[in-house]
Enzyme design. Structure first.
Site, short mmCIF file in Angstrom:
data_model
loop_
_atom_site.label_atom_id
_atom_site.label_comp_id
_atom_site.label_asym_id
_atom_site.label_seq_id
_atom_site.Cartn_x
_atom_site.Cartn_y
_atom_site.Cartn_z
N ASP A 62 0.85 -1.19 0.00
CA ASP A 62 0.00 0.00 0.00
C ASP A 62 0.89 1.24 0.00
O ASP A 62 1.66 1.46 0.93
CB ASP A 62 -0.93 0.00 1.21
CG ASP A 62 -2.09 0.97 1.03
OD1 ASP A 62 -1.84 2.13 0.63
OD2 ASP A 62 -3.25 0.57 1.29
N SER A 106 -6.91 4.11 -1.78
CA SER A 106 -6.77 2.65 -1.80
C SER A 106 -8.08 1.93 -2.08
O SER A 106 -8.06 0.78 -2.52
CB SER A 106 -6.23 2.16 -0.45
OG SER A 106 -4.96 2.71 -0.20
N GLU A 226 -5.99 -7.30 24.45
CA GLU A 226 -4.78 -6.52 24.72
C GLU A 226 -5.09 -5.21 25.45
O GLU A 226 -4.26 -4.31 25.49
CB GLU A 226 -4.03 -6.23 23.40
CG GLU A 226 -3.42 -7.49 22.79
CD GLU A 226 -2.73 -7.22 21.46
OE1 GLU A 226 -1.50 -7.35 21.40
OE2 GLU A 226 -3.42 -6.87 20.49
N HIS A 327 2.42 8.58 5.21
CA HIS A 327 1.48 9.63 5.64
C HIS A 327 2.04 10.37 6.86
O HIS A 327 1.79 11.55 7.05
CB HIS A 327 0.12 9.03 5.99
CG HIS A 327 -0.75 8.73 4.80
ND1 HIS A 327 -1.05 9.68 3.85
CD2 HIS A 327 -1.38 7.60 4.41
CE1 HIS A 327 -1.83 9.13 2.91
NE2 HIS A 327 -2.04 7.87 3.23
N HIS A 478 -0.85 10.87 -1.07
CA HIS A 478 -0.51 9.95 -2.16
C HIS A 478 0.03 10.76 -3.34
O HIS A 478 -0.12 11.98 -3.38
CB HIS A 478 -1.75 9.18 -2.62
CG HIS A 478 -2.38 8.36 -1.54
ND1 HIS A 478 -3.58 7.72 -1.70
CD2 HIS A 478 -1.97 8.09 -0.27
CE1 HIS A 478 -3.88 7.06 -0.58
NE2 HIS A 478 -2.93 7.27 0.28
ZN LIG Z 1 -2.92 6.23 2.09
#
Ligand SMILES: [Zn+2]
Length: 514
Positions: A62, A106, A226, A327, A478
């Site tokens: 990604d 995405s 957790e 990012h 992006h």
């Molecule tokens: Zn992204």
């Protein structure tokens, strides 16, 4: 013609090489080589001659633009080295623009790769007349058919693996249909066979789901294994509901390790949110597997489960956090997660028969990440002697990749490259994002700017360092240039030229005969 696979000194397995060679020969014009690898009992050779595959494994990095791959190569195996993905015999450039944006997200890109149809940013599994969140209030467009659905309807095994939340855009676009990728609580229901909103196109359901995102399976009032809070507002505990529907649920590294093919279908949720970045994995509370471990396990399980069956499997493996590190303006984690994806590709290659399995590796989109200046190679690689070199240059770690730019001047001295105001700058940087410092620029070596974990003054060679950005943004964006698509195995020779990313669907459907 052929590169031999190697992974940081890992011994090359003869079986892998033989099947690789078989898979690399264009089936139509080399019957002789096919004959030497003939396996008449299983009919693999006939399948091979038709350009068909029994299994497909699709790897998605990604946000893994080509600059990310190049920088990872420098970090991991050196400028002149080759990553595993560099060694795959077929490749293409893949165009990523979606139906409404020049630079996509995405959801639309994975929808394009999984359905062959280009749609709008933020939309999953629905056609381009669907607005993100249906902002025109005119209802959703065409419901598309995903490669994973076609595989399930054919009787194949199918699964998704991601280091992001399993309900995040990339895995979701394999199995869900929704006009807003952020509605992950609803996405989690679409893969639950007993739910009213179940996606019946998945036939019997996903055989394997592994990744993060436990919060969308746990009610808000409940604390998970957790110690994290759930995020479901409907009060439902999907961990229990998936188990009631037959899923074997695991949530830590120890349970993961004991999984076998008899445990299918499997739901593995190893973190409340996204899984850890590869370098942060030792800090995880319950312990969690790496991407390469999840890949190895999934391929082992699917290979075993389909060994005596005509129908094979489709597996999607996503390195979901390359994108997140970018990012955050933190190149080190983006590159080390890319390195882990490369390891995962190797783990798949060494486990499959490449004469009946197609492996694809690509990205959904790029990032505004670049390598700048004219940085000199590290001293040991220079083909000539230099007059002088500063000790910081000679001692620079990571093959000089993360440091400030050094170059050689007309007198043969190694010096720092300076900007127009006389200030050094780093090799790696971003067009925009949280790494914006404001003016005037300061020397990266003395920069008090907080790193990705909040501590100030990490310095450019520290894993937490945020590379500088030209435009201030809370989240780096992006980028719109083409990404690379790599292929090896049955049908891989179809991958060449420059293609639209929807071609990924076309080639997978073609080799599987779907
Ligand atoms: Zn992204």
């Amino acid at each position: 013609m052929m590169h031999l696979f190697s992974l940081r000194g890992a011994p090359l397995r003869a079986a892998t090489l033989v099947s690789l060679l078989a898979a690399c020969v264009d089936s139509a014009d080399d019957a002789a080589v096919n004959a030497t690898h003939d396996d008449t009992a299983s009919g693999e050779s006939a399948r091979h001659r038709r350009g068909r595959a029994k299994n497909v494994i699709l790897f998605i990095g990604d946000g893994m633009g080509t600059s990310t791959i190049t920088a990872t190569r420098v970090l991991s195996v050196g400028i002149d080295g080759e990553l595993v993905i560099d060694q795959l015999p077929y490749s293409a450039l893949s165009r990523t623009a979606d139906a409404d944006h020049i630079t996509p997200d995405s959801a639309s890109t994975m929808t394009s790769m999984m359905t062959g149809v280009n749609t709008n940013s933020g939309v999953i599994g629905l056609g381009p007349t669907t607005e993100f969140g249906d902002f025109n209030g005119d209802g959703d467009g065409e419901r598309l058919t995903t490669l994973l659905e076609l595989a399930k309807q054919r009787g194949m095994r199918a699964g998704v693996v991601s280091t992001a939340r399993v309900t995040h855009a990339t895995p979701a676009a394999c199995y869900a249909h929704i006009n807003n990728r952020d509605n992950e609580a609803a996405i989690a229901l679409q893969a639950l066979p007993t739910d009213a909103t179940y996606n019946s196109a998945l036939a019997g359901g996903l055989d394997l789901i592994m990744g993060g995102g436990r919060q969308f399976f746990v009610p808000k009032a409940v604390v998970d294994e957790e110690g994290g809070a759930g995020a479901r507002t409907d009060g439902r505990d999907l961990r229990a509901e998936y188990q009631a529907a037959g899923y074997h649920y695991v949530w830590n590294a120890q349970q993961f390790a004991s999984l076998g093919h008899r445990d299918l279908p499997v739901l593995g949720l190893f973190d409340r949110g996204h899984m850890e970045y590869e370098i942060d994995r030792p800090t995880d509370l319950g312990g969690e597997p790496s991407l390469s471990e999840m890949t190895a396990k999934s391929v082992d399980i699917f290979e075993r489960a389909t060994r005596f069956r005509r129908q094979g499997y489709f597996l999607m493996v996503e390195a979901g956090r390359i994108d997140h590190a970018h990012h955050a303006g933190n190149a080190y984690r983006a590159l080390t997660d890319t390195e882990e994806l490369d390891r995962a590709v190797w783990e798949a290659i060494r486990r499959v028969d490449l004469s009946n399995t197609l492996i694809l590796v690509t990205a959904d989109h790029s990032h505004v990440f670049t390598m700048a200046g004219y940085p000199l190679r590290q001293a040991a690689e220079l083909p000539y002697p230099v007059a002088s070199a500063p000790p910081e240059y000679l001692a620079s770690p990571h093959n000089n990749l993360f440091d400030v730019v050094y170059d050689v001047n007309d007198s043969g001295e190694v010096v720092k490259s300076l900007d127009a105001k006389g200030v050094p700058y780093t090799v790696l940087g971003y067009h925009n994002g949280p790494g914006y410092r404001g003016a005037p620029r300061v020397d990266p070596a003395a920069d008090p700017f907080a790193g990705s974990t909040g501590k100030p003054g990490a310095g450019p060679n520290h894993p937490d360092y945020r590379q500088e950005a030209a435009v201030p943004l809370g989240s780096e964006t992006h980028a719109g240039e083409d990404v690379a698509l790599f292929a090896v195995g049955a049908g891989a020779s179809l991958v060449r030229g420059t293609v639209k990313n929807s071609f990924v669907f076309d080639v997978m459907a073609s080799v599987l005969g779907l």
